[in-house]
Design a protein around this motif. Structure first.
Motif, mmCIF file in Angstrom:
data_model
loop_
_atom_site.group_PDB
_atom_site.id
_atom_site.type_symbol
_atom_site.label_atom_id
_atom_site.label_comp_id
_atom_site.label_asym_id
_atom_site.label_seq_id
_atom_site.Cartn_x
_atom_site.Cartn_y
_atom_site.Cartn_z
ATOM 1 N N VAL A 116 0.860 -1.186 0.000
ATOM 2 C CA VAL A 116 0.000 0.000 0.000
ATOM 3 C C VAL A 116 0.892 1.230 0.000
ATOM 4 O O VAL A 116 1.784 1.360 0.854
ATOM 5 C CB VAL A 116 -0.935 0.037 1.229
ATOM 6 N N LEU A 117 0.675 2.139 -0.958
ATOM 7 C CA LEU A 117 1.448 3.367 -1.070
ATOM 8 C C LEU A 117 0.517 4.562 -0.919
ATOM 9 O O LEU A 117 -0.535 4.622 -1.569
ATOM 10 C CB LEU A 117 2.172 3.421 -2.413
ATOM 11 N N LEU A 118 0.911 5.520 -0.078
ATOM 12 C CA LEU A 118 0.043 6.633 0.292
ATOM 13 C C LEU A 118 0.572 7.970 -0.218
ATOM 14 O O LEU A 118 1.675 8.396 0.116
ATOM 15 C CB LEU A 118 -0.096 6.692 1.818
ATOM 16 N N ASP A 119 -0.248 8.621 -1.013
ATOM 17 C CA ASP A 119 -0.073 9.987 -1.505
ATOM 18 C C ASP A 119 1.251 10.220 -2.216
ATOM 19 O O ASP A 119 1.948 11.211 -1.957
ATOM 20 C CB ASP A 119 -0.261 11.020 -0.383
ATOM 21 N N VAL A 120 1.564 9.328 -3.132
ATOM 22 C CA VAL A 120 2.711 9.528 -4.028
ATOM 23 C C VAL A 120 2.344 9.018 -5.419
ATOM 24 O O VAL A 120 1.529 8.116 -5.572
ATOM 25 C CB VAL A 120 3.980 8.794 -3.568
ATOM 26 N N ALA A 121 2.967 9.626 -6.414
ATOM 27 C CA ALA A 121 3.100 9.024 -7.736
ATOM 28 C C ALA A 121 4.559 8.570 -7.841
ATOM 29 O O ALA A 121 5.404 8.983 -7.042
ATOM 30 C CB ALA A 121 2.755 10.024 -8.830
ATOM 31 N N PRO A 122 4.890 7.718 -8.796
ATOM 32 C CA PRO A 122 6.287 7.289 -8.917
ATOM 33 C C PRO A 122 7.239 8.480 -9.061
ATOM 34 O O PRO A 122 6.917 9.475 -9.715
ATOM 35 C CB PRO A 122 6.273 6.423 -10.182
ATOM 36 N N THR A 123 8.399 8.369 -8.441
ATOM 37 C CA THR A 123 9.365 9.474 -8.433
ATOM 38 C C THR A 123 9.709 9.935 -9.841
ATOM 39 O O THR A 123 9.733 11.143 -10.122
ATOM 40 C CB THR A 123 10.647 9.045 -7.704
ATOM 41 N N LEU A 124 9.977 9.000 -10.738
ATOM 42 C CA LEU A 124 10.358 9.359 -12.099
ATOM 43 C C LEU A 124 9.247 10.137 -12.787
ATOM 44 O O LEU A 124 9.499 11.149 -13.454
ATOM 45 C CB LEU A 124 10.704 8.094 -12.887
ATOM 46 N N ALA A 125 8.011 9.693 -12.615
ATOM 47 C CA ALA A 125 6.879 10.396 -13.228
ATOM 48 C C ALA A 125 6.740 11.812 -12.689
ATOM 49 O O ALA A 125 6.461 12.757 -13.443
ATOM 50 C CB ALA A 125 5.588 9.616 -12.982
ATOM 51 N N MET A 126 6.948 11.986 -11.394
ATOM 52 C CA MET A 126 6.778 13.314 -10.798
ATOM 53 C C MET A 126 7.850 14.276 -11.284
ATOM 54 O O MET A 126 7.560 15.439 -11.591
ATOM 55 C CB MET A 126 6.762 13.200 -9.276
ATOM 56 N N TYR A 127 9.096 13.809 -11.401
ATOM 57 C CA TYR A 127 10.134 14.688 -11.922
ATOM 58 C C TYR A 127 9.933 14.975 -13.407
ATOM 59 O O TYR A 127 10.106 16.113 -13.864
ATOM 60 C CB TYR A 127 11.520 14.087 -11.677
ATOM 61 N N GLU A 128 9.551 13.967 -14.186
ATOM 62 C CA GLU A 128 9.370 14.185 -15.622
ATOM 63 C C GLU A 128 8.202 15.116 -15.917
ATOM 64 O O GLU A 128 8.189 15.787 -16.948
ATOM 65 C CB GLU A 128 9.151 12.841 -16.321
ATOM 66 N N GLN A 129 7.229 15.178 -15.025
ATOM 67 C CA GLN A 129 6.029 15.978 -15.262
ATOM 68 C C GLN A 129 5.980 17.239 -14.399
ATOM 69 O O GLN A 129 4.923 17.867 -14.271
ATOM 70 C CB GLN A 129 4.781 15.126 -15.001
ATOM 71 N N THR A 130 7.097 17.625 -13.820
ATOM 72 C CA THR A 130 7.113 18.810 -12.963
ATOM 73 C C THR A 130 6.688 20.044 -13.749
ATOM 74 O O THR A 130 7.223 20.348 -14.814
ATOM 75 C CB THR A 130 8.522 19.033 -12.377
ATOM 76 N N GLY A 131 5.710 20.745 -13.191
ATOM 77 C CA GLY A 131 5.250 22.006 -13.744
ATOM 78 C C GLY A 131 5.268 23.072 -12.671
ATOM 79 O O GLY A 131 5.665 22.816 -11.521
ATOM 80 N N GLU A 132 4.804 24.261 -13.013
ATOM 81 C CA GLU A 132 4.878 25.373 -12.070
ATOM 82 C C GLU A 132 4.071 25.102 -10.805
ATOM 83 O O GLU A 132 4.541 25.374 -9.688
ATOM 84 C CB GLU A 132 4.386 26.664 -12.725
ATOM 85 N N ALA A 133 2.858 24.568 -10.945
ATOM 86 C CA ALA A 133 2.016 24.343 -9.773
ATOM 87 C C ALA A 133 2.666 23.370 -8.808
ATOM 88 O O ALA A 133 2.667 23.587 -7.588
ATOM 89 C CB ALA A 133 0.642 23.826 -10.204
ATOM 90 N N PHE A 134 3.237 22.293 -9.344
ATOM 91 C CA PHE A 134 3.905 21.317 -8.484
ATOM 92 C C PHE A 134 5.150 21.922 -7.843
ATOM 93 O O PHE A 134 5.392 21.758 -6.642
ATOM 94 C CB PHE A 134 4.280 20.075 -9.287
ATOM 95 N N ALA A 135 5.961 22.636 -8.617
ATOM 96 C CA ALA A 135 7.198 23.209 -8.085
ATOM 97 C C ALA A 135 6.911 24.200 -6.965
ATOM 98 O O ALA A 135 7.651 24.254 -5.970
ATOM 99 C CB ALA A 135 7.977 23.885 -9.207
ATOM 100 N N ARG A 136 5.851 24.984 -7.114
ATOM 101 C CA ARG A 136 5.496 25.934 -6.053
ATOM 102 C C ARG A 136 5.019 25.215 -4.796
ATOM 103 O O ARG A 136 5.361 25.586 -3.672
ATOM 104 C CB ARG A 136 4.422 26.898 -6.544
ATOM 105 N N ALA A 137 4.209 24.182 -4.966
ATOM 106 C CA ALA A 137 3.658 23.471 -3.815
ATOM 107 C C ALA A 137 4.694 22.598 -3.123
ATOM 108 O O ALA A 137 4.728 22.498 -1.898
ATOM 109 C CB ALA A 137 2.466 22.628 -4.251
ATOM 110 N N TYR A 138 5.546 21.950 -3.908
ATOM 111 C CA TYR A 138 6.589 21.067 -3.367
ATOM 112 C C TYR A 138 7.946 21.757 -3.438
ATOM 113 O O TYR A 138 8.944 21.184 -3.880
ATOM 114 C CB TYR A 138 6.604 19.746 -4.146
#
Length: 304
Positions: free
Chosen positions: A134-156
């Motif tokens: 069971v994995l909680l509140d994550v997408a795969p690391t590679l997917a998150m870095y490859e899809q980083t956009g402004e909204a994600f960068a500001r929040a994270y």
């Protein structure tokens, strides 16, 4: 004088152990319950204390092993900047060694945030060890870095702050570690309201320990470097997770807003189910009853 840990109050009836997992690293863990073994892994900037609300119920059906990851809490915080020291591959080996020391060669895993990234690598590198995941509140690391956009960068923002070269982020965290914890956790959708003051004090105590700031930063530096290399190798080789996987995420959180977690996990795992929950990032503390309702049937199923 060191601040005493509130772990005994948060986990009444559980034992607290420290296990040598090799290479001079010791992993601190809370152990209790009865039944099939289950490993619970925490995220950043927290410790094993995140599980205190769900542990009593889970312990009715499972033997729980609840460690602090290397670099966090009361576990070892190795110095150095060699990428493998805090790679998820190395951190996963810590957990396999911990479980083996306790007599568990095969076990269930539930993990949140950074711990979920360790669990992903553990399940990929040691598939025979993991029964269900069971994995909680994550997408795969590679997917998150490859899809980083402004909204994600500001929040994270902390993802990009912590990976800056040493020792800049370490110095800034060490200047006021308690404030760092409050800022990172308090900026999420639910603020600080969901957290037991004893647990919050434990998170602050953990980050204030010598070497902790460096451990946190190296964890993230590894994820932006060597961990991506390992994930690319898996993708290029067509390796997939084969055990049953349940992914849950907060519908008020950044992962829900910026990514498609179920679709992304289906790219790396063969047997995936999941859905959002009515909460934010810190699921085990924001919505413990809902979490238990979702995971209890999953962990109760018979599998080969």
């Amino acid at each position: 004088m060191a601040t005493p840990s509130p772990l005994h109050a948060l986990f009444p009836g559980f034992e607290h152990r420290t296990v040598d997992v090799g290479g001079g690293v010791e992993i601190a863990a809370t152990v209790g319950g009865s039944g099939p073994p289950m490993l619970l892994l925490h995220g950043h900037p927290q410790t094993r204390a995140i599980w205190h609300q769900v542990a009593p119920r889970l312990a009715e059906r499972h033997t729980l092993v609840i460690p602090d990851l290397r670099g966090y809490g009361d576990s070892s915080k190795p110095a150095g900047t060699e990428p493998l020291i805090y790679s998820k591959r190395t951190m996963a080996r810590d957990q396999v060694a911990l479980m083996a020391h306790l007599g568990f060669e095969r076990f269930d895993v539930m993990a949140h945030d950074r711990g979920a990234r360790v669990a992903h690598r553990l399940a990929m590198d040691h598939p025979a060890a993991v029964r269900r995941l069971v994995l909680l509140d994550v997408a795969p690391t590679l997917a998150m870095y490859e899809q980083t956009g402004e909204a994600f960068a500001r929040a994270y923002w902390h993802w990009f702050f912590l990976i800056q070269p040493a020792p800049l982020p370490e110095r800034l965290i060490e200047a006021d570690p308690g404030a760092y914890v409050l800022e990172v956790m308090g900026r999420r959708s639910a603020g600080l309201a969901p957290f037991d003051p004893r647990a919050l004090a434990e998170y602050q105590r953990g980050v204030a320990q010598p070497g902790a700031a460096h451990g946190l930063c190296e964890d993230y530096r590894a994820s932006a470097g060597i961990d991506l290399k390992h994930d690319h190798e898996d993708r290029d080789a067509g390796r997939m997770l084969g055990m049953p996987l349940l992914v849950l995420w907060g519908e008020q959180g950044v992962v829900h807003r910026c990514f498609h977690p179920l679709a992304e996990w289906r790219r790396v795992a063969a047997h995936v189910e999941g859905h959002p929950l009515p909460c934010g990032h810190y699921i085990a503390e924001e919505a413990p009853e809902v979490l238990l309702e979702r995971v209890t049937p999953f962990f109760s199923r018979e599998i080969a």
